[in-house]
Enzyme design. Structure first.
Site, PDB file in Angstrom:
ATOM      1  N   CYS A 145     -18.353  -1.579 -17.912  1.00 54.95           N
ATOM      2  CA  CYS A 145     -18.383  -1.266 -16.475  1.00 54.95           C
ATOM      3  C   CYS A 145     -19.618  -1.877 -15.818  1.00 54.95           C
ATOM      4  CB  CYS A 145     -18.376   0.244 -16.264  1.00 54.95           C
ATOM      5  SG  CYS A 145     -18.398   0.715 -14.506  1.00 54.95           S
TER       6      CYS A 145
ATOM      7  N   CYS B 197     -12.723   2.379 -15.116  1.00 51.33           N
ATOM      8  CA  CYS B 197     -13.045   3.795 -14.891  1.00 51.33           C
ATOM      9  C   CYS B 197     -11.751   4.605 -14.796  1.00 51.33           C
ATOM     10  CB  CYS B 197     -13.876   3.946 -13.621  1.00 51.33           C
ATOM     11  SG  CYS B 197     -14.679   5.566 -13.480  1.00 51.33           S
TER      12      CYS B 197
ATOM     13  N   CYS C 188     -24.844   5.183 -13.814  1.00 52.51           N
ATOM     14  CA  CYS C 188     -23.719   6.114 -13.678  1.00 52.51           C
ATOM     15  C   CYS C 188     -24.060   7.425 -14.388  1.00 52.51           C
ATOM     16  CB  CYS C 188     -22.448   5.505 -14.264  1.00 52.51           C
ATOM     17  SG  CYS C 188     -21.052   6.640 -14.304  1.00 52.51           S
TER      18      CYS C 188
ATOM     19  N   GLU D 251       0.821  -1.216   0.000  1.00 59.65           N
ATOM     20  CA  GLU D 251       0.000   0.000   0.000  1.00 59.65           C
ATOM     21  C   GLU D 251       0.855   1.266   0.000  1.00 59.65           C
ATOM     22  OE1 GLU D 251      -3.340   0.575  -0.359  1.00 59.65           O
ATOM     23  OE2 GLU D 251      -3.285  -1.532  -0.929  1.00 59.65           O
TER      24      GLU D 251
ATOM     25  N   CYS E 252     -16.529   2.473 -20.456  1.00 62.06           N
ATOM     26  CA  CYS E 252     -17.871   2.478 -19.857  1.00 62.06           C
ATOM     27  C   CYS E 252     -18.739   1.300 -20.297  1.00 62.06           C
ATOM     28  CB  CYS E 252     -18.583   3.792 -20.180  1.00 62.06           C
ATOM     29  SG  CYS E 252     -17.719   5.248 -19.535  1.00 62.06           S
TER      30      CYS E 252
END
EC number: 3.2.2.31
Length: 350
Positions: free
Chosen positions: A202, A192, A208, A37, A199
């Protein structure tokens, strides 16, 4: 769409398409997820993978980090950039040894106090490693939310950020939090995306706002790009056979604690320094100039090569000054431009 349906769509997509074989996902622990991370804060997954593998091979646990020197950590971080991340990892390991007996804490309130860890990173560490219920809000997640809900504004706006935290807290499932968080990050990284999002594939496209309006570029609002200021630096490359003179940088602005060639703001300063070291400036060779881009400025680098027939009294080694050997390199942190110059010498370009 209800909050449950949103999270279920993300989870369904993750089960079919999500990334499940990344190095830090195999035999994951709080420690390995923490390292990944921190690396991913400013780095793509593709770029982070080889560094992560090398890092974990050398530092498999907190103890090995504590038994090392900062130079060893910076050595393995060399080329990855944003070196404060490596320094924060090293500082955190010392804190963990002192406060938590060398065991990475599993309490949010303790993790968030470690250097370089904010709310989202702490949540990612706990949710991805232990499946604890902690939402995350990294850049990928923010982009999904502002497009899906049609939120107009700058992501750095504190009001927008607060609104996004409220949303992600409400839609993150209590069960399977880790998979949901990973799914959101994966959708943001692969579908995205910032430019030309995919799109049509997605899982969230039906409701959306950005997709309905066909105006994905509206979300999020972009900062007006400013022209980056230009700075100049002169590097003095002192070479003796296969050895190069490097000194540990103490300046705050860039590359602190990394080993660099002697560097100066202008050529005049560089030549004065050479004269002080009794080096004949007529032996200087101008190398090819190049630039290195930082997030906040562009540095133009002008290297000057000096080939020393012998090592004079002015170039004696200590813990902050070394002769870096090209064939048997020392384990020290090097900025990318220094690496680049040394690599070119290794290829016999100069």
């Amino acid at each position: 769409m209800t909050k449950y349906i949103f999270s279920q769509l993300v989870l369904n997509w993750y089960h079919k398409n999500g990334r499940k074989d990344l190095p830090w996902q195999i035999n994951k622990t709080l420690y390995t997820v923490w390292i990944s991370e921190i690396m991913l804060q400013q780095t793509t997954v593709k770029s982070a993978i080889p560094y992560f593998k090398k890092f974990i091979l050398n530092f498999p646990n907190i103890k090995s980090l504590n038994d090392s020197k900062l130079d060893d950590v910076l050595y393995l971080w060399s080329g990855l950039g944003y070196y404060n991340r490596a320094k924060n990892i090293y500082k955190s390991a010392q804190i963990i040894k002192k406060k938590y007996k060398g065991i990475f804490p599993d309490q949010f309130s303790n993790i968030i106090q470690l250097p370089g860890i904010g709310r989202s990173t702490a949540g990612a560490i706990l949710s991805l490693s232990l499946n604890f219920f902690y939402p995350i809000l990294d850049g990928n997640v923010k982009r999904i939310l502002v497009r899906y809900y049609g939120i107009s504004g700058l992501l750095k706006d504190k009001k927008i950020e607060k609104k996004l935290w409220n949303i992600i807290e409400s839609i993150t499932p209590i069960h399977n939090t880790g998979k949901f968080n990973q799914g959101m990050m994966d959708i943001g990284a692969s579908i995205c995306i910032s430019i030309k999002p995919k799109c049509t594939i997605c899982p969230l496209k039906k409701e959306c706002i950005a997709q309905i309006e066909k105006k994905w570029e509206k979300y999020p609002l972009k900062n007006i790009k400013k022209t980056l200021p230009q700075k100049i630096s002169w590097f003095i490359i002192i070479k003796h056979e296969n050895n190069f003179w490097l000194k540990k940088n103490t300046e705050q602005e860039i590359w602190k604690e990394l080993f660099c060639f002697p560097k100066f703001k202008n050529k005049e300063e560089a030549l004065i320094w050479l004269k002080e070291k009794k080096i004949n400036i007529n032996t200087c060779e101008n190398m090819i100039s190049f630039f290195h881009k930082f997030s906040h400025f562009i540095l133009h680098i002008n290297p000057i090569l000096i080939r020393l027939p012998y090592i004079s009294e002015f170039f004696k080694e200590n813990h902050k000054k070394i002769w870096y050997n090209l064939k048997n390199p020392q384990h020290i942190g090097l900025p990318r431009p220094v690496q680049k110059i040394l690599e070119n010498f290794k290829k016999n370009i100069f």
